[in-house]
Design a protein around this motif. Sequence first.
Motif, PDB file in Angstrom:
ATOM      1  N   LEU A 211       0.843  -1.359   0.039  1.00 30.98           N
ATOM      2  CA  LEU A 211       0.063   0.215   0.117  1.00 30.98           C
ATOM      3  C   LEU A 211       0.815   1.242  -0.108  1.00 30.98           C
ATOM      4  CD1 LEU A 211      -2.741  -1.018   2.522  1.00 30.98           C
ATOM      5  CD2 LEU A 211      -2.793  -0.848  -0.123  1.00 30.98           C
ATOM      6  N   SER A 212       0.351   2.256  -0.496  1.00 31.04           N
ATOM      7  CA  SER A 212       1.080   3.679  -0.757  1.00 31.04           C
ATOM      8  C   SER A 212      -0.017   4.704  -1.214  1.00 31.04           C
ATOM      9  CB  SER A 212       2.202   3.432  -1.844  1.00 31.04           C
ATOM     10  OG  SER A 212       1.658   3.253  -3.143  1.00 31.04           O
ATOM     11  N   LEU A 213       0.604   5.968  -1.031  1.00 34.88           N
ATOM     12  CA  LEU A 213      -0.233   7.050  -1.782  1.00 34.88           C
ATOM     13  C   LEU A 213      -0.518   6.610  -3.053  1.00 34.88           C
ATOM     14  CD1 LEU A 213      -0.933   9.491  -0.008  1.00 34.88           C
ATOM     15  CD2 LEU A 213       0.442  10.756  -1.404  1.00 34.88           C
ATOM     16  N   GLY A 214       0.188   6.129  -4.168  1.00 37.86           N
ATOM     17  CA  GLY A 214       0.121   5.821  -5.189  1.00 37.86           C
ATOM     18  C   GLY A 214      -1.018   4.786  -5.543  1.00 37.86           C
ATOM     19  N   VAL A 215      -0.925   3.800  -4.694  1.00 37.34           N
ATOM     20  CA  VAL A 215      -2.240   2.803  -4.561  1.00 37.34           C
ATOM     21  C   VAL A 215      -3.437   3.568  -4.282  1.00 37.34           C
ATOM     22  CG1 VAL A 215      -3.493   0.834  -3.551  1.00 37.34           C
ATOM     23  CG2 VAL A 215      -0.787   0.800  -4.088  1.00 37.34           C
ATOM     24  N   LEU A 216      -3.375   4.447  -3.437  1.00 35.34           N
ATOM     25  CA  LEU A 216      -4.807   5.119  -3.069  1.00 35.34           C
ATOM     26  C   LEU A 216      -5.077   6.215  -4.276  1.00 35.34           C
ATOM     27  CD1 LEU A 216      -7.025   6.340  -1.229  1.00 35.34           C
ATOM     28  CD2 LEU A 216      -5.278   7.909  -0.357  1.00 35.34           C
ATOM     29  N   ALA A 217      -4.254   6.604  -4.901  1.00 35.45           N
ATOM     30  CA  ALA A 217      -4.759   7.442  -6.200  1.00 35.45           C
ATOM     31  C   ALA A 217      -5.253   6.637  -7.130  1.00 35.45           C
ATOM     32  CB  ALA A 217      -3.316   8.411  -6.555  1.00 35.45           C
ATOM     33  N   ASP A 218      -4.684   5.266  -7.576  1.00 37.82           N
ATOM     34  CA  ASP A 218      -5.142   4.553  -8.510  1.00 37.82           C
ATOM     35  C   ASP A 218      -6.498   4.057  -8.053  1.00 37.82           C
ATOM     36  OD1 ASP A 218      -2.938   4.746 -10.057  1.00 37.82           O
ATOM     37  OD2 ASP A 218      -2.165   2.772  -9.455  1.00 37.82           O
ATOM     38  N   LEU A 219      -6.731   3.844  -6.768  1.00 40.51           N
ATOM     39  CA  LEU A 219      -8.098   3.484  -6.328  1.00 40.51           C
ATOM     40  C   LEU A 219      -9.234   4.236  -6.554  1.00 40.51           C
ATOM     41  CD1 LEU A 219      -9.703   1.015  -4.919  1.00 40.51           C
ATOM     42  CD2 LEU A 219      -8.949   2.059  -2.745  1.00 40.51           C
ATOM     43  N   ILE A 220      -8.884   5.752  -6.225  1.00 36.82           N
ATOM     44  CA  ILE A 220      -9.564   6.890  -6.392  1.00 36.82           C
ATOM     45  C   ILE A 220     -10.078   6.533  -7.879  1.00 36.82           C
ATOM     46  CG2 ILE A 220     -10.058   9.258  -6.710  1.00 36.82           C
ATOM     47  CD1 ILE A 220      -8.143   9.249  -4.317  1.00 36.82           C
ATOM     48  N   ASP A 221      -9.215   6.578  -8.549  1.00 35.55           N
ATOM     49  CA  ASP A 221      -9.318   6.413 -10.356  1.00 35.55           C
ATOM     50  C   ASP A 221     -10.380   5.294 -10.664  1.00 35.55           C
ATOM     51  OD1 ASP A 221      -8.298   8.866 -11.120  1.00 35.55           O
ATOM     52  OD2 ASP A 221      -6.313   7.773 -11.825  1.00 35.55           O
ATOM     53  N   LEU A 222     -10.004   4.281 -10.083  1.00 28.93           N
ATOM     54  CA  LEU A 222     -10.812   2.957 -10.321  1.00 28.93           C
ATOM     55  C   LEU A 222     -12.180   3.209 -10.136  1.00 28.93           C
ATOM     56  CD1 LEU A 222     -10.981   0.053 -11.192  1.00 28.93           C
ATOM     57  CD2 LEU A 222     -10.151  -0.665  -8.825  1.00 28.93           C
ATOM     58  N   VAL A 223     -12.342   3.760  -8.869  1.00 26.97           N
ATOM     59  CA  VAL A 223     -13.904   3.691  -8.221  1.00 26.97           C
ATOM     60  C   VAL A 223     -14.722   4.879  -9.331  1.00 26.97           C
ATOM     61  CG1 VAL A 223     -15.179   4.582  -6.543  1.00 26.97           C
ATOM     62  CG2 VAL A 223     -13.158   3.170  -5.945  1.00 26.97           C
ATOM     63  N   ASP A 224     -13.863   5.837  -9.581  1.00 27.48           N
ATOM     64  CA  ASP A 224     -14.652   6.784 -10.439  1.00 27.48           C
ATOM     65  C   ASP A 224     -15.051   6.056 -11.850  1.00 27.48           C
ATOM     66  OD1 ASP A 224     -15.218   9.560 -11.139  1.00 27.48           O
ATOM     67  OD2 ASP A 224     -13.693   9.172 -12.685  1.00 27.48           O
ATOM     68  N   GLN A 225     -13.981   5.454 -12.543  1.00 26.65           N
ATOM     69  CA  GLN A 225     -14.271   4.601 -13.559  1.00 26.65           C
ATOM     70  C   GLN A 225     -15.472   3.680 -13.588  1.00 26.65           C
ATOM     71  OE1 GLN A 225     -10.602   2.623 -14.394  1.00 26.65           O
ATOM     72  NE2 GLN A 225      -9.437   4.388 -14.746  1.00 26.65           N
ATOM     73  N   TYR A 248     -14.920  -8.007 -10.272  1.00 28.30           N
ATOM     74  CA  TYR A 248     -13.665  -7.608  -9.970  1.00 28.30           C
ATOM     75  C   TYR A 248     -13.149  -6.609 -11.077  1.00 28.30           C
ATOM     76  CZ  TYR A 248      -8.435  -7.837 -10.272  1.00 28.30           C
ATOM     77  OH  TYR A 248      -7.152  -7.442 -10.139  1.00 28.30           O
ATOM     78  N   ALA A 249     -12.863  -5.328 -10.509  1.00 28.66           N
ATOM     79  CA  ALA A 249     -12.107  -4.382 -11.433  1.00 28.66           C
ATOM     80  C   ALA A 249     -10.905  -3.884 -10.835  1.00 28.66           C
ATOM     81  CB  ALA A 249     -13.202  -3.330 -11.426  1.00 28.66           C
ATOM     82  N   SER A 250     -10.005  -3.449 -11.934  1.00 29.09           N
ATOM     83  CA  SER A 250      -8.764  -3.134 -11.289  1.00 29.09           C
ATOM     84  C   SER A 250      -8.130  -2.172 -12.282  1.00 29.09           C
ATOM     85  CB  SER A 250      -7.586  -4.144 -11.672  1.00 29.09           C
ATOM     86  OG  SER A 250      -7.423  -4.549 -12.808  1.00 29.09           O
ATOM     87  N   TYR A 251      -7.211  -1.055 -11.746  1.00 29.20           N
ATOM     88  CA  TYR A 251      -6.571  -0.011 -12.535  1.00 29.20           C
ATOM     89  C   TYR A 251      -5.259   0.235 -11.919  1.00 29.20           C
ATOM     90  CZ  TYR A 251      -5.613   4.570 -14.335  1.00 29.20           C
ATOM     91  OH  TYR A 251      -5.020   5.730 -14.742  1.00 29.20           O
ATOM     92  N   GLY A 252      -4.188   0.139 -12.637  1.00 30.52           N
ATOM     93  CA  GLY A 252      -3.142   0.524 -12.191  1.00 30.52           C
ATOM     94  C   GLY A 252      -2.682  -0.426 -11.008  1.00 30.52           C
ATOM     95  N   ARG A 253      -2.256  -0.063  -9.799  1.00 29.03           N
ATOM     96  CA  ARG A 253      -2.159  -0.716  -8.639  1.00 29.03           C
ATOM     97  C   ARG A 253      -3.480  -1.204  -7.872  1.00 29.03           C
ATOM     98  NH1 ARG A 253       3.193   1.450  -5.701  1.00 29.03           N
ATOM     99  NH2 ARG A 253       2.512  -0.312  -4.445  1.00 29.03           N
ATOM    100  N   ALA A 254      -4.561  -0.741  -8.239  1.00 31.00           N
ATOM    101  CA  ALA A 254      -5.643  -0.854  -7.479  1.00 31.00           C
ATOM    102  C   ALA A 254      -6.596  -1.888  -7.859  1.00 31.00           C
ATOM    103  CB  ALA A 254      -6.300   0.712  -7.441  1.00 31.00           C
ATOM    104  N   GLU A 255      -7.345  -2.479  -6.951  1.00 34.37           N
ATOM    105  CA  GLU A 255      -8.102  -3.568  -7.316  1.00 34.37           C
ATOM    106  C   GLU A 255      -9.215  -3.707  -6.479  1.00 34.37           C
ATOM    107  OE1 GLU A 255      -6.077  -7.478  -8.113  1.00 34.37           O
ATOM    108  OE2 GLU A 255      -4.738  -6.480  -6.588  1.00 34.37           O
TER     109      GLU A 255
END
Length: 266
Positions: A211-225, A248-255
């Motif tokens: 986990l990292s700030l980058g994972v959180l950023a990807d998760l925000i984008d994923l949920v928005d998508q 199941y959906a993923s984007y970058g490092r987020a799932e």
Amino acid sequence: MEGFQVTEIGEKIYCILDAGNSSFYVVEGEEKAAVIDTGITAGTKILPVIRELTDKPLLLVITHAHPDHMYHMDEFDEVYMCHDEKKMDPETLVMLTAGKLKPWEEIHDIRTDSVIPLGGTELAVCQTPGHTPGSVVVLETKQNYLFTGDAIGSGCGVWMQVPGGTSLEEYYDGLVGLMVWLVKRGGRMKFFGGHHTQVFESTAHPVYNPLSLGVLADLIDLVDQVIHGENLGRPSNAKPFSKEQVRYASYGRAEMQYCASRIHRK
């Protein structure tokens, strides 16, 4: 410490992994020690393990009301948890807490920017509703350790198909709020989730996905998508909690695992 794996991850900060792959943490200050979550180990107590690490007066902070995070709540006198967990219907809450929930009047409410002093360091709280309506993350402010429970997963994605969770629209708002809160505090936290070994169990990143700030950023984008129909993922074999198909959906490092019926606010 049979059945528990203890690792010192910082100065006077410990990660305890139980036999069920749930992680909980001990942060020792000069005056008090905080236990963050409890894991779930039926048939034994966790206080003897904790007492091998610290002799300071103890308090317990619960990141969210699921049994693998608060099963041993009854071993502690001073307990903190966000009372927004009461937004779940009572039957769901009883089921999710395995009947282990203390009376609410015995639990201190915590909210965004609640501060729990330990002496020489303190714990700051940020609400992150989603996985449950009362999910919080907890920041130890001296060494900048962030304990996230299941709010953003633990490396293999967040479960949003669990009963009692919020819609993805509400989750999105919580994630953005968490990002703003972290950035205001410098954004350079060390992240520790509620199931630390899951950093090795990612589908999108099968080797290692901390986990990292980058994972959180990807998760925000994923949920928005997902909210906007741009990324609906695929059918999932993850544990269903109803008859509805989990996706199941993923984007970058987020799932994320989710149910289509809980994308939008009701």
